[in-house]
Write an enzyme that holds these catalytic residues in place. Structure first.
Site, PDB file in Angstrom:
ATOM      1  N   GLY A 192       0.661  -1.242  -0.112  1.00  0.00           N
ATOM      2  CA  GLY A 192      -0.338   0.248   0.315  1.00  0.00           C
ATOM      3  C   GLY A 192       1.233   0.957   0.315  1.00  0.00           C
ATOM      4  N   SER A 193       0.479   2.231   0.300  1.00  0.00           N
ATOM      5  CA  SER A 193       1.035   3.947   0.670  1.00  0.00           C
ATOM      6  C   SER A 193       2.657   3.396   0.960  1.00  0.00           C
ATOM      7  CB  SER A 193       0.386   4.714   1.089  1.00  0.00           C
ATOM      8  OG  SER A 193      -1.404   4.711   0.244  1.00  0.00           O
ATOM      9  N   THR A 194       2.886   2.628   1.808  1.00  0.00           N
ATOM     10  CA  THR A 194       3.597   2.740   2.106  1.00  0.00           C
ATOM     11  C   THR A 194       4.859   2.550   1.271  1.00  0.00           C
ATOM     12  OG1 THR A 194       4.299  -0.012   3.477  1.00  0.00           O
ATOM     13  CG2 THR A 194       4.447   2.035   4.713  1.00  0.00           C
ATOM     14  N   PHE A 195       4.325   2.136   0.262  1.00  0.00           N
ATOM     15  CA  PHE A 195       5.347   1.817  -1.096  1.00  0.00           C
ATOM     16  C   PHE A 195       6.015   3.120  -1.818  1.00  0.00           C
ATOM     17  CE2 PHE A 195       6.491   0.813  -5.947  1.00  0.00           C
ATOM     18  CZ  PHE A 195       6.994  -0.433  -5.036  1.00  0.00           C
ATOM     19  N   LYS A 196       4.973   4.377  -1.297  1.00  0.00           N
ATOM     20  CA  LYS A 196       5.289   5.863  -2.152  1.00  0.00           C
ATOM     21  C   LYS A 196       6.458   5.976  -1.300  1.00  0.00           C
ATOM     22  CE  LYS A 196       0.357   6.349  -2.276  1.00  0.00           C
ATOM     23  NZ  LYS A 196      -1.199   6.993  -1.260  1.00  0.00           N
TER      24      LYS A 196
END
Length: 582
Positions: A303-307
């Site tokens: 999810g958004s930690t991959f940003k």
């Protein structure tokens, strides 16, 4: 008649000559064996007359970075009987039945069995073994042995692992470093007569065992105990199916703790936990599931930690700057697919710094499209994300990613904000560590050295230099952006009074889509300007509120609040406000 007499005479001479030749050959053979092979057959004769009992070596201990013993040995006994030496079978049966708690039928069957030596029971408590030895019964042997002992039972169970009845490591560090820990067994040799009865006058020969080396590791018991308590409280509070916490040094890859709750009992590793006992399936499958180290073996959508990864690639490639302006109206259309922002009304006009603070999906989709699939995949390889990390634990899983040829604009869009592929928690922690530590790829690891019982270092474990993955400038900008996420963005609940913390939140749907199941996570590091500690918190299937910024970030905040002073990390912010709930 004369011819018959001559024939008989010749036949007798032939038979006699043959007999003499055979006797001569046998004599020569016996002479050869007696003169030239005497020592060899003497050794074989000794072997026939010797009875051997194994003496287990003490397995090497596992010791944390502060000298706390995480795995040790407990003295136990092995009880055996030698049939030919038993003088009073009924007394032996009565004694062993009483002391060992076995049925008379079980004991009698083994006592009456005609064999060179028969094991009655292993892993017998030392006081019971001593009591049996005090009976002084002929034919009963009580040998000291070792049983693996874990003083903290469930803490770090899936990392430490355990040993089987043969003292061999089965999972975790016990399996990975089995050769170093195992040691070399000893022997007790006794001499017997033709009936198999020991000859007391000849005594016994004892070949002492050689203890295994102690394994010194980067794990920290105090951090592990606190993180485990925190994970258990979080799991109970949110009625989650599981919680993982990894804490590591982002500069060198040393793992301080790796928590997987629910953990299992290292003292009784073949007993299902309450959680697993409620599941259906074969016991073997349930045990393997219970022992599974999710932090390294299982993959999930980040999810958004991959940003963080998308940002690093975009900064390194030069397709974005922190000051660049964007506009979010709540969604973005890629080809014929409309992809929504988590804020459906949109964030309006925002620069990139605020886009990452807001975790704005449309902006990150634009970054992914600017990079293009070939360049994006180039950075995945440069960041060393598409293979395993090389952590020194068995069973590590690898990233599950699209093949480049199958990545169209929609797939590229979803990848850019952390969906439609999977990686392991340890890969996520290691990659982010490499991106925020100045750009040097680290190998997560646990073992530091092996030492013998005199404290002499016998092995030193060093990881190979994997080289730079991003420039120092990119790493510095990234740290600043992630500090803003915690200071004023979606990661506010990750703040820690007195410390500048950087980090990123995530809320990802579990497959299949629409199942109503989520994973909430937060990855944080401190101090933001020069990280010394990084932690990742993952909560599986929380009930009720499931947003990473709301339920995972506070766990990391609580963790850092306790372990940063413990590790001697100095405060960097004197007037930091406490975290604001959201």
């Amino acid at each position: 008649m004369e011819r018959l007499r001559v024939y008989s005479h010749r036949k007798a001479k032939l038979i006699g000559g043959t007999f003499i030749v055979v006797l001569l050959a046998l004599g020569l053979r016996v002479g050869y064996l007696m003169i030239f092979r005497a020592s060899h057959y003497a050794e074989l004769a000794v072997e026939v007359e010797q009875r051997e009992r194994k003496v287990k070596a003490a397995r090497g201990r596992i010791i944390d970075r502060n000298g706390v013993i995480l795995a040790s040995n407990k003295t136990v006994c092995t009880i055996s009987v030698i049939h030919n030496q038993i003088e009073d079978p009924e007394a032996v049966i009565s004694c062993l039945t009483k002391e060992l708690g076995l049925t008379e039928e079980e004991i009698r069957k083994k006592v009456e069995k005609v064999s060179s030596i028969e094991k009655i029971k292993t892993n017998v408590e030392k006081d019971i073994g001593d009591a049996i030895r005090a009976y002084d019964l002929a034919g009963v042997k009580v040998d000291d042995d070792y049983k693996r002992y874990y003083p903290y039972d469930r803490i770090l169970s899936k990392v430490l692992g355990f040993t089987g009845g043969d003292n061999q490591g089965i999972i975790g560090l016990e399996a990975y470093y089995d050769e170093a820990l195992q040691g070399e067994d000893g022997k007790i040799l006794t001499y017997t007569d033709a009936r198999g009865v020991e000859v007391a006058e000849l005594g016994e020969v004892r070949l002492e065992p050689e203890a295994g080396d102690d394994l010194y590791v980067s794990l920290d018991y105090n951090i592990s105990r606190f993180a485990t308590q925190l994970a258990e409280q979080t799991m109970q509070r949110h009625q989650a199916s599981g919680v993982e916490i990894i804490v590591m040094n982002p500069k060198n890859g040393e793992i301080y703790t790796m928590v997987n709750v629910p953990e299992f009992s290292l003292q009784e590793p073949f007993t299902l936990t309450e959680y697993m006992a409620g599941q259906t399936g074969e016991k073997t499958d349930l045990l393997n599931e219970m022992w599974r180290n999710i932090c390294i073996s299982d993959t999930y959508e980040p999810g958004s930690t991959f940003k963080i990864i998308t940002t690093a690639a975009a900064l390194e490639e030069g397709v974005v700057t922190p000051e660049e302006s964007f506009y979010c109206n709540g969604s973005i259309t890629v080809e014929d697919t409309r992809i929504r922002c988590h804020k459906t009304t949109g964030h309006g006009s925002e620069d990139f710094t605020h886009a990452i603070m807001n975790s704005c999906n449309p902006v990150f989709i634009q970054l992914g499209l600017r990079l293009g699939a070939p360049r994006f995949f180039h950075y995945f390889e440069q960041f060393q994300m598409l293979s395993t990390t090389g952590i020194d634990l068995p069973g590590e899983g690898a990233t599950i990613m699209h093949q480049l040829k199958n990545v169209g604009p929609v797939e590229l869009a979803t990848i850019s904000f952390g969906q439609s592929f999977q990686l392991t928690p340890i890969q996520m922690a290691s990659t982010v560590s490499s991106l925020i530590n100045g750009g040097e790829r680290v190998t997560p690891h646990i073992a530091l050295t092996c030492r013998d019982r005199d404290g002499k270092v016998t092995r030193t474990y060093k990881t190979k230099d994997k080289g730079s993955v991003v420039s120092k400038e990119t790493s510095e900008i990234l740290r600043g952006l992630l500090h803003q996420v915690v200071a004023e963005g979606t990661g506010k609940n990750g703040q820690v009074a007195g410390f500048a913390v950087g980090g990123k939140t995530a809320t990802s749907q579990m497959l299949p889509r629409g199942s109503g199941k989520y994973i909430a996570s937060f990855i944080g590091f401190a101090p933001a300007e020069d990280p010394e500690v990084l932690a990742i918190v993952i909560i599986h299937e929380p009930q009720g509120i499931y947003y990473g910024g709301t339920i995972a970030a506070p766990v990391c905040s609580q963790l850092f609040e306790n372990i940063l002073p413990y590790l001697g990390v100095e405060e960097t912010e004197k007037n930091t406000d406490s975290a604001v709930a959201q």
